[in-house]
Structures are given as structure tokens and as C-alpha cells.
Design a protein around this motif. Structure first.
Motif, short mmCIF file in Angstrom:
data_model
loop_
_atom_site.label_atom_id
_atom_site.label_comp_id
_atom_site.label_asym_id
_atom_site.label_seq_id
_atom_site.Cartn_x
_atom_site.Cartn_y
_atom_site.Cartn_z
N VAL A 29 0.86 -1.18 0.00
CA VAL A 29 0.00 0.00 0.00
C VAL A 29 0.90 1.23 0.00
CG1 VAL A 29 -1.76 1.28 1.25
CG2 VAL A 29 -1.83 -1.22 1.21
N PRO A 30 0.81 2.10 -1.01
CA PRO A 30 1.69 3.27 -1.08
C PRO A 30 1.47 4.22 0.09
CG PRO A 30 0.65 2.85 -3.20
CD PRO A 30 -0.05 2.00 -2.19
N PRO A 31 2.40 5.15 0.28
CA PRO A 31 2.26 6.13 1.37
C PRO A 31 0.97 6.91 1.26
CG PRO A 31 4.46 6.23 0.41
CD PRO A 31 3.66 5.32 -0.46
N GLY A 32 0.49 7.41 2.40
CA GLY A 32 -0.77 8.13 2.46
C GLY A 32 -0.64 9.62 2.27
N ALA A 33 -1.73 10.32 2.59
CA ALA A 33 -1.83 11.75 2.29
C ALA A 33 -0.81 12.58 3.03
CB ALA A 33 -3.25 12.23 2.62
N ASP A 34 -0.49 12.22 4.27
CA ASP A 34 0.47 13.04 5.01
C ASP A 34 1.87 12.92 4.41
OD1 ASP A 34 0.87 10.42 5.85
OD2 ASP A 34 1.52 11.02 7.86
N TRP A 35 2.25 11.73 3.97
CA TRP A 35 3.55 11.55 3.33
C TRP A 35 3.60 12.33 2.02
CZ3 TRP A 35 5.57 9.77 -1.27
CH2 TRP A 35 6.94 9.50 -1.29
N ARG A 38 4.11 16.06 2.87
CA ARG A 38 5.45 16.35 3.36
C ARG A 38 6.49 16.20 2.26
NH1 ARG A 38 6.78 12.81 8.28
NH2 ARG A 38 5.58 11.29 7.09
N THR A 39 6.31 15.20 1.41
CA THR A 39 7.27 15.00 0.32
C THR A 39 7.17 16.11 -0.71
OG1 THR A 39 7.24 12.60 0.65
CG2 THR A 39 8.04 13.40 -1.47
N ARG A 40 5.94 16.52 -1.01
CA ARG A 40 5.80 17.63 -1.96
C ARG A 40 6.44 18.90 -1.40
NH1 ARG A 40 0.76 16.97 -3.89
NH2 ARG A 40 1.64 15.98 -5.74
N ALA A 41 6.27 19.13 -0.10
CA ALA A 41 6.91 20.30 0.52
C ALA A 41 8.43 20.16 0.45
CB ALA A 41 6.45 20.43 1.97
N GLU A 42 8.94 18.94 0.62
CA GLU A 42 10.38 18.72 0.53
C GLU A 42 10.89 18.99 -0.88
OE1 GLU A 42 13.62 15.10 1.17
OE2 GLU A 42 11.64 14.98 2.06
N LEU A 43 10.15 18.54 -1.89
CA LEU A 43 10.55 18.80 -3.27
C LEU A 43 10.53 20.29 -3.57
CD1 LEU A 43 10.24 15.72 -3.50
CD2 LEU A 43 9.06 16.07 -5.67
N ASP A 44 9.48 20.97 -3.15
CA ASP A 44 9.40 22.41 -3.38
C ASP A 44 10.54 23.13 -2.67
OD1 ASP A 44 7.19 22.27 -4.99
OD2 ASP A 44 5.75 22.74 -3.41
N GLY A 45 10.84 22.69 -1.44
CA GLY A 45 11.91 23.32 -0.70
C GLY A 45 13.26 23.10 -1.34
N ARG A 193 4.85 4.88 -7.24
CA ARG A 193 3.65 4.17 -6.79
C ARG A 193 2.47 5.13 -6.62
NH1 ARG A 193 5.30 -0.78 -8.23
NH2 ARG A 193 7.07 -1.53 -7.00
N LEU A 194 2.70 6.42 -6.83
CA LEU A 194 1.64 7.42 -6.70
C LEU A 194 1.63 8.32 -7.93
CD1 LEU A 194 2.46 8.31 -3.00
CD2 LEU A 194 0.35 7.19 -3.75
N PRO A 195 1.43 7.74 -9.11
CA PRO A 195 1.52 8.56 -10.34
C PRO A 195 0.46 9.65 -10.42
CG PRO A 195 0.61 6.39 -10.81
CD PRO A 195 1.09 6.34 -9.40
N ASP A 196 -0.70 9.44 -9.81
CA ASP A 196 -1.71 10.48 -9.84
C ASP A 196 -1.29 11.70 -9.02
OD1 ASP A 196 -3.27 8.82 -11.37
OD2 ASP A 196 -4.48 8.09 -9.70
N GLU A 197 -0.43 11.49 -8.03
CA GLU A 197 0.01 12.59 -7.17
C GLU A 197 1.28 13.26 -7.70
OE1 GLU A 197 -1.45 13.80 -4.63
OE2 GLU A 197 -2.92 12.29 -4.04
N ARG A 416 0.04 2.60 8.63
CA ARG A 416 -1.34 3.06 8.57
C ARG A 416 -1.35 4.57 8.64
NH1 ARG A 416 -4.01 -1.28 6.63
NH2 ARG A 416 -3.65 -3.11 7.91
N THR A 417 -1.49 5.22 7.52
CA THR A 417 -1.48 6.67 7.49
C THR A 417 -2.90 7.17 7.43
OG1 THR A 417 0.61 6.60 6.29
CG2 THR A 417 -0.60 8.68 6.27
N PRO A 418 -3.38 7.92 8.43
CA PRO A 418 -4.77 8.35 8.45
C PRO A 418 -5.11 9.23 7.25
CG PRO A 418 -3.71 8.76 10.56
CD PRO A 418 -2.65 8.37 9.61
N GLY A 419 -4.34 10.35 7.10
CA GLY A 419 -4.62 11.24 5.98
C GLY A 419 -6.03 11.77 6.02
#
Length: 732
Positions: A29-35, A38-45, A193-197, A416-419
Motif C-alpha cells: 500500500v503506497p504512502p498516504g496523504a500526510d507523506w 510532506r514529500t511535496r513540501a520537501e521537493l518544493d523546498g 507508486r503514486l503517479p496520480d500525485e 497506517r497513514t490516516p490522511g
């Protein structure tokens, strides 16, 4: 970006390694919404977005401008490595091995970031087909162990460095590879694993790697790698291929919205990560020219276990166990003491007890050190000056420092990422909603539960009464001569049945209705095989047949040969225009009957479990590719021609599915390859059980629908025993 201790305290010791290993799992199961956030913020940063015209490193340049900047950096960085590694002999071999291992996490998954860009819902889209064509080239479509990653692993094997390289996810267990070497490939794999994102960011990173060409550290690894293994991460270094890849990926970026900005983010982030990694590795190799650096690493790696056994042996008035405990933080002191001890003859390793008497067959340290360890120790001893105050042996080298390796920051998602809950987070409510939700690649826990339950029920029906079925099925036991003779028998039977079939042709209305009701199935042609786009499976011994079949079903990247598009053309001739396959409107289109979604949902479900359901997929694939060859397609040709419709769809299937060199033959070969492997690796009993699963998969194309069969399926979906039969649910 800093991470918490909880995120990095993993079984592997580091977050980057753990993420790399998890992201390599095709069924996880790929990472959830919180990951994702945070990853998008890391990429932008990392890209330096501050509301200005562009990232600082880009100088406001777009993708084409960045290409030139990155190409210049890469060539200058390669020159730095050439200067560093200028020379020959033992030191060059040491640097080459270290560089080759450092490149391994990336190179072993070279191109894997494109592995999920195609899905059932976009399989007729131009951009998806273009990206699938690039990916097919990366995995060496149709060849066993022919992917770019396989080529690199073969080079490691030839150099004696592949102890942890197969499967590639095992590289995370290799202590010779630093944590920093996993950062970029781990994040790219997780994003894949999250091509839509992350689609634009992934494409931007691919453009960066295209502009870089061969990553600079491969210059240092070149002495150990044959010419075919030196390409490393990124596309082929041929200028024509590189230009084609650049233009293809650029064309797949939408001119609308913020696709371009996000692609620049992915590009600059990848460049930043490459620069940091290459710079750190260059510094590491510079230090490794000093043999004491390798010796310090060895002491640090073995200190914990060694400290248990050396509490009575003294050096410089202290137990060796105490020195070894100190080595875990700083081995410099013990190195000086050891060099001055009676265990070492400086400059003369052949005369030193540390690598002779102590480690011989009757010595107290027999087999404590591996041959590689002994090479490191001997190199260090031989580099020591023979006389006090004399310069070190060999050319002057920078004195190494021995810092404790630092962990590379990396966000590690929880299991288990709530998201945030989406409207569909509770899972499908019926077949139509399941069909819609399964069109893409998202893998939520709710979808996983639904698909596993659906598969249990469907496969239980397929197993029910299988030996009493009067229809022609697979033999009760796998033929030791393989399935090719059986395949030819079935082909002959199809022809006889067609010749004796006296059924009248369907009316025009009946033909159109049948064609429409088949649309939910046919417009996702190949969906049962989409799991074999996974990098580790696409060029495996049996998976290569399945990936090449999937590649053919979608037209080898060409819209004119794409089966869903050809089918839509037939529907258009019939006056039927359907919504896009991936849309909710398609699933809710009133012209479809509910039962028209039952088999498609099965295809979409089993396609998500290429490893867990491999025997069933092999059997289903064989049934599917054989189903119309020689008989059904020829009857359909006659009916379509009679009513004035194009016969291209059935004609192309009747040729490419042929039993000599086509999909039906590949399907039989894939089964035979798997069964032969099962016999060799797990024995006759396991092979027999696997064959029964293949048989169930073959029958699952058309399982029985009687009361008892449906009851067996219902029980399997409810019962824990039913869940454990044949195959088990993997941990989410």
C-alpha cells in the motif's frame, strides 16, 4: 528537511533504506496523504520555490534552459572523478568497487519511476502510450533479465559485488552501501507508486536524468564495469536516443495548469539530490585513497561483535574490547595503537600476525575476517611506513578522517497513514463503483480489502467442481513435455467446432448489444496483466512474456494499434459513443447491464496482485489468449462483415494471439517456465499445488455460476479458512 527519530528507527536502521525496500514491493500500500504533503513540501523546498520566477539554481530558466545547466555540471563533475581516479593498481580497484556499489540502488532500478504511468483507465491515451514505450525500452521488452537494472546487476555479479543485489530490494541490507545512496532512488520509487500525485515531478526528474546522462560516479566505477554496464541511471547515452527521450517526455507534460512548474520542481530537486550525492561520494572516494580509511570503516563495522571476545587481551594497557567499544564512535585511537603493536609489521603484511598466524586454520581468529576484510587489512598494513617518521608507502594521499556515517533525512510513512478521508475511502459499494475506482493505480486499504475479498470469492467459484467440468480445461497434471502440444490440440478443437457450428449469425441489433456489453471488458484489454509493468517482474523469466503481451495489447505505444482505441472505432461505426473509460460517467452509463462489470472487476482486481496471484494470472492469461483463436474470432469476423462493420479488432487478435509465435504461445511458455521453476526450487508437492492454482486461473475466465458454485464463493469471502486457501493475504 529534518525527520523525527521515530521515522528513522526502523528494522533496517535507516529511513531511506526502509523506504527503498517498501517502495520496491509491487503489492504494498503506497504512502498516504500526510507523506504526500510532506514529500511535496520537501521537493518544493529543495527546488527553492519562494514565489519568484523560478528556483535559485535555474536562474529563472525553464526546462530547456535547465537542460544546458545540468549537462555542463555533469561533464564538469565527471572530470572531477577522472582526476580523482587517475592512476591504476590496487587503489583504482578499491575506488571502482566503492563507486559501483554506491550507484547500485539507483542503477538496479534504472527507469523504474515510469513503471505505473500506464493503467487501465489511460491505456488509450497518447501520453500514457508514449511513456509506456520509453519504459518498455528501459526493461528490454521481451527479453529475460534484459532491463537496464538487470544489466547493471550482471556487471556487479561479474565484479564479485552482487551478494545483496538479487532481488534489487535486498540492496537495502548491504552494509557496504551508504545511507545517502538510497535517498534519490527511494523517493523516486515511492513516487512511482503514486503517479496520480507526482506525475509532473516524476517526468521532471526523468528529464533531469536525461540531461545528466551517465551519472558522474560511474567514471570511477568504469574499471569494474563492462561497456554494457556503464550506462547507469538515466536513458541511453546515444545522442539520438537521449534527444528522443527528452522530446517525448516534454510532449507528455500538459501545457495547462501547473504541470510545467511541478516538472521544474522535480527537475531541480533531482539535480540537487544528484549534486549532494555526487559531492558526498567524491569526498568519500577521496578519503578512501588512504588505506587507513577503509581500515577505520572495517573496525567500526566489526567493533560491536568483536568487543564481546577481547576483554582479556591488552593493547597499550587497555583491553581490546574497550578499544573496540571506542571504535564505534571514533576508530582513530585504536588504529594508532594497533599499528604500533606486535600484531602488525608496518609495510610488511605478509609478516604480520594480524593477517597470518591469528587467522590461519589453527589460529584464534580463524574465519573471523572475510577475504575482502583481509584485503582491507593488508592494504592498510602495507601503507604504513616501515621506519618511524618515514613517509607512507606509495604516492602521497590526503590523511583520512573517520567521521561517523550520518543518516540521510527521508520521510518514512507509517504502515497506517490516516490522511484525509475521500468520498471513496470506504471502498466500492457495488460493481460499477469498483470498476471506476480500479481504473487507476491508487491503492488504499479499503480498495485492497475489496479486491482481495472479490478475488477470494471469484477463485473459489473457479475451483468448485473443477474436475467434474465437462468443458475442455487444463489437464489434471502439468504435462512434462510442456503445454505446446496441448495448445495445438485446443486450436484444432476450435477449428472443428467452428466448422460444425450451425448456429445462425446474430442479428444487427444483437451484434451491437453484445459489442456494447463487452465494452467495459474490452476497453481495459490487458488489465489482468498490468501488475507486470512492475520493474522487478517485467523482465523476469516468466513475467517477460506477460509484460510483452500487455505491451502488445496497448499497441506497442502506437495509437493505431491500440486495442481499446480500435474497439471504440467499431462502436462508433455502430453509432455508439461512450464516455472516457476512466470516468465515473462510463461506469454509470445506463446502456450497460450490471453483470457486464463482473468479469472486468475481476481483471482489474487480479492485476493488482502479480506476485500473490501469479499462478492464477498465468492460467487466466492462457485462457484469455486462447479463447478466440481459430474459432471465436473467425465467427465474430463473419458476423461483423455480414452487417457491414470493421473486422479489424477481431482480425488483429486472431493473428497476434496465434498458437505458434503469438500471445497464446507466449502464455503457454510463461506457464511452462513457472512450473519448471516451481519443480526445481520447491519440489514436486509444491509444483502440484501450483498447477491446481494455474488450472483455477484458467477456469476463472468463465467460472461456473450455479447455486453451489456461488455459495462456495460467498463462503470464501466470509470465512477465514476461505481466505487462507490457495493464497494468503499479505500484510497491508
Amino acid at each position: 528537511m529534518p525527520v523525527s527519530t521515530a521515522e528513522t528507527a526502523t528494522a533496517d536502521g535507516t529511513a531511506c533504506r526502509t523506504l527503498y525496500r517498501r517502495a520496491a514491493d509491487p503489492e504494498g500500500v503506497p504512502p498516504g496523504a500526510d507523506w504526500v504533503a510532506r514529500t511535496r513540501a520537501e521537493l518544493d523546498g529543495a527546488a527553492g520555490w519562494d514565489g519568484g520566477s523560478g528556483p535559485p539554481d535555474s536562474g529563472g530558466a525553464g526546462l530547456d534552459g535547465l537542460r544546458g545547466l545540468v549537462g555542463t555540471w555533469a561533464e564538469e563533475e565527471r572530470d572531477r572523478y577522472r582526476v580523482l581516479c587517475d592512476g591504476s593498481g590496487e587503489t583504482a580497484g578499491v575506488l571502482a568497487a566503492r563507486a559501483a556499489l554506491a550507484c547500485a540502488p539507483f542503477a538496479a532500478h534504472d527507469g523504474a519511476w515510469l513503471q505505473w504511468m500506464s493503467a487501465a483507465g489511460n491505456a488509450d491515451g497518447t501520453a500514457a502510450l508514449r511513456l509506456l514505450a520509453l519504459y518498455a525500452s528501459d526493461v528490454g521488452v521481451g527479453g529475460a533479465r534484459a532491463s537496464r537494472g538487470d544489466t547493471y546487476v550482471a556487471s556487479l555479479r561479474a565484479a564479485g559485488l552482487a551478494q545483496y543485489a538479487e532481488p534489487a530490494a535486498r540492496l537495502a541490507l548491504d552494509g557496504r552501501i551508504a545511507d545517502r545512496d538510497f535517498y534519490l532512488p527511494a523517493l523516486l520509487l515511492a513516487m512511482s507508486r503514486l503517479p496520480d500525485e507526482f506525475r509532473p515531478e516524476i517526468l521532471g526528474a526523468d528529464l533531469c536524468l536525461t540531461a545528466v546522462g551517465a551519472v558522474p560516479p560511474l567514471v570511477a566505477a568504469a574499471p569494474l564495469l563492462p561497456p554494457g554496464g556503464r550506462s547507469g541511471p538515466g536513458p541511453g547515452r546515444d545522442p539520438v536516443r537521449s534527444e528522443h527521450r527528452w522530446n517525448t517526455v516534454r510532449a507528455c507534460l500538459s501545457p495547462r495548469g501547473d504541470d510545467n512548474r511541478r516538472a521544474v520542481t522535480g527537475f531541480v530537486w533531482a539535480w540537487q539530490a544528484l549534486r549532494r550525492w555526487s559531492g558526498d561520494l567524491h569526498g568519500d572516494l577521496r578519503c578512501a585513497r588512504d588505506p587507513a580509511y577503509g581500515m577505520a570503516e572495517l573496525l567500526r563495522a566489526r567493533a560491536r561483535e568483536g568487543a564481546v571476545y577481547h576483554d582479556r587481551f591488552l593493547l597499550a594497557g587497555r583491553p581490546v574490547s574497550a578499544w573496540l567499544e571506542e571504535c564505534r564512535a571514533d576508530p582513530a585511537g585504536f588504529l594508532e595503537v594497533l599499528a604500533a603493536s606486535t600484531l602488525v609489521r608496518p609495510g610488511r603484511s605478509r609478516e604480520s600476525r594480524l593477517v597470518n598466524g591469528l587467522v590461519l586454520q589453527r589460529g584464534p581468529m580463524f574465519r573471523v575476517f572475510s577475504p575482502e576484510d583481509l584485503t582491507v587489512i593488508r592494504r592498510w598494513i602495507d601503507s604504513l611506513p616501515r621506519e618511524p617518521g618515514a613517509p607512507p608507502a606509495g604516492p602521497a594521499r590526503p590523511r583520512a578522517s573517520y567521521p561517523v556515517p550520518q543518516e540521510t533525512p527521508c520521510h518514512l510513512p507509517s504502515r497506517r497513514t490516516p490522511g484525509r478521508r475521500s468520498p471513496d475511502s470506504g471502498g466500492p459499494s457495488d460493481l460499477r463503483s469498483a470498476y471506476f475506482l480500479l481504473q487507476g493505480r491508487p491503492r488504499t486499504p479499503a480498495l485492497r480489502r475489496y479486491t482481495l475479498d472479490y478475488l477470494r470469492g471469484w477463485l473459489a467459484r473457479s475451483r468448485h467442481g473443477i474436475d467434474r467440468d465437462p468443458r475442455p480445461l487444463l489437464p489434471a497434471a502439468w504435462p512434462r513435455k510442456g503445454l505446446r502440444p496441448w495448445l495445438l490440440d485446443q486450436h484444432d478443437r476450435h477449428d472443428r467446432e467452428r466448422a460444425t457450428d450451425g448456429a445462425p449469425l446474430p442479428s444487427r441489433g444483437e451484434l451491437i448489444d453484445a459489442t456494447v456489453q463487452l465494452a467495459p471488458l474490452t476497453l481495459i484489454d490487458g488489465a489482468w496483466l498490468q501488475g507486470f509493468t512492475d520493474y522487478a517482474l517485467a523482465s523476469s523469466e516468466h513475467g517477460r512474456f506477460l509484460f510483452e503481451t500487455y505491451w502488445d495489447e496497448l499497441g506497442n505505444g502506437m495509437p493505431s494499434l491500440n486495442h481499446p482505441l480500435i474497439y471504440r472505432q467499431v462502436l462508433a461505426e455502430m453509432g455508439v459513443t461512450l464516455p472516457p473509460t476512466a470516468s465515473r460517467e462510463f461506469a454509470r452509463w445506463p446502456g450497460f447491464r450490471e453483470e457486464s462489470f463482473a468479469l472486468p472487476v475481476y481483471w482489474l482486481s487480479i492485476g493488482r496482485y502479480p506476485r500473490t496471484c501469479l499462478p492464477e494470472v498465468l492460467g487466466l492469461n492462457l485462457a484469455m489468449e486462447l479463447s478466440g483463436v481459430g474459432g471465436g474470432y473467425r465467427r465474430a469476423h463473419t458476423a461483423l462483415k455480414e452487417h457491414g462493420f470493421s473486422t479489424r479488432f477481431v482480425d488483429i487478435h486472431n493473428t497476434i494471439d496465434n498458437v505458434a509465435t503469438g500471445h497464446a504461445a507466449w502464455a503457454a511458455d510463461a506457464v511452462d517456465a513457472y512450473m519448471a521453476s516451481a519443480l526445481q526450487t520447491r519440489g514436486p508437492q509444491a509444483q502440484s499445488a501450483d498447477w491446481q492454482r494455474v488450472r483455477a486461473g484458467f477456469r476463472s475466465l468463465d467460472p461456473p455460476g450455479g447455486f453451489r458454485a456461488r455459495r462456495a464463493g460467498h463462503r470464501a469471502r466470509r470465512s477465514p479458512r476461505g481466505r487462507a486457501r490457495g493464497w494468503e493475504e499479505a500484510e497491508a
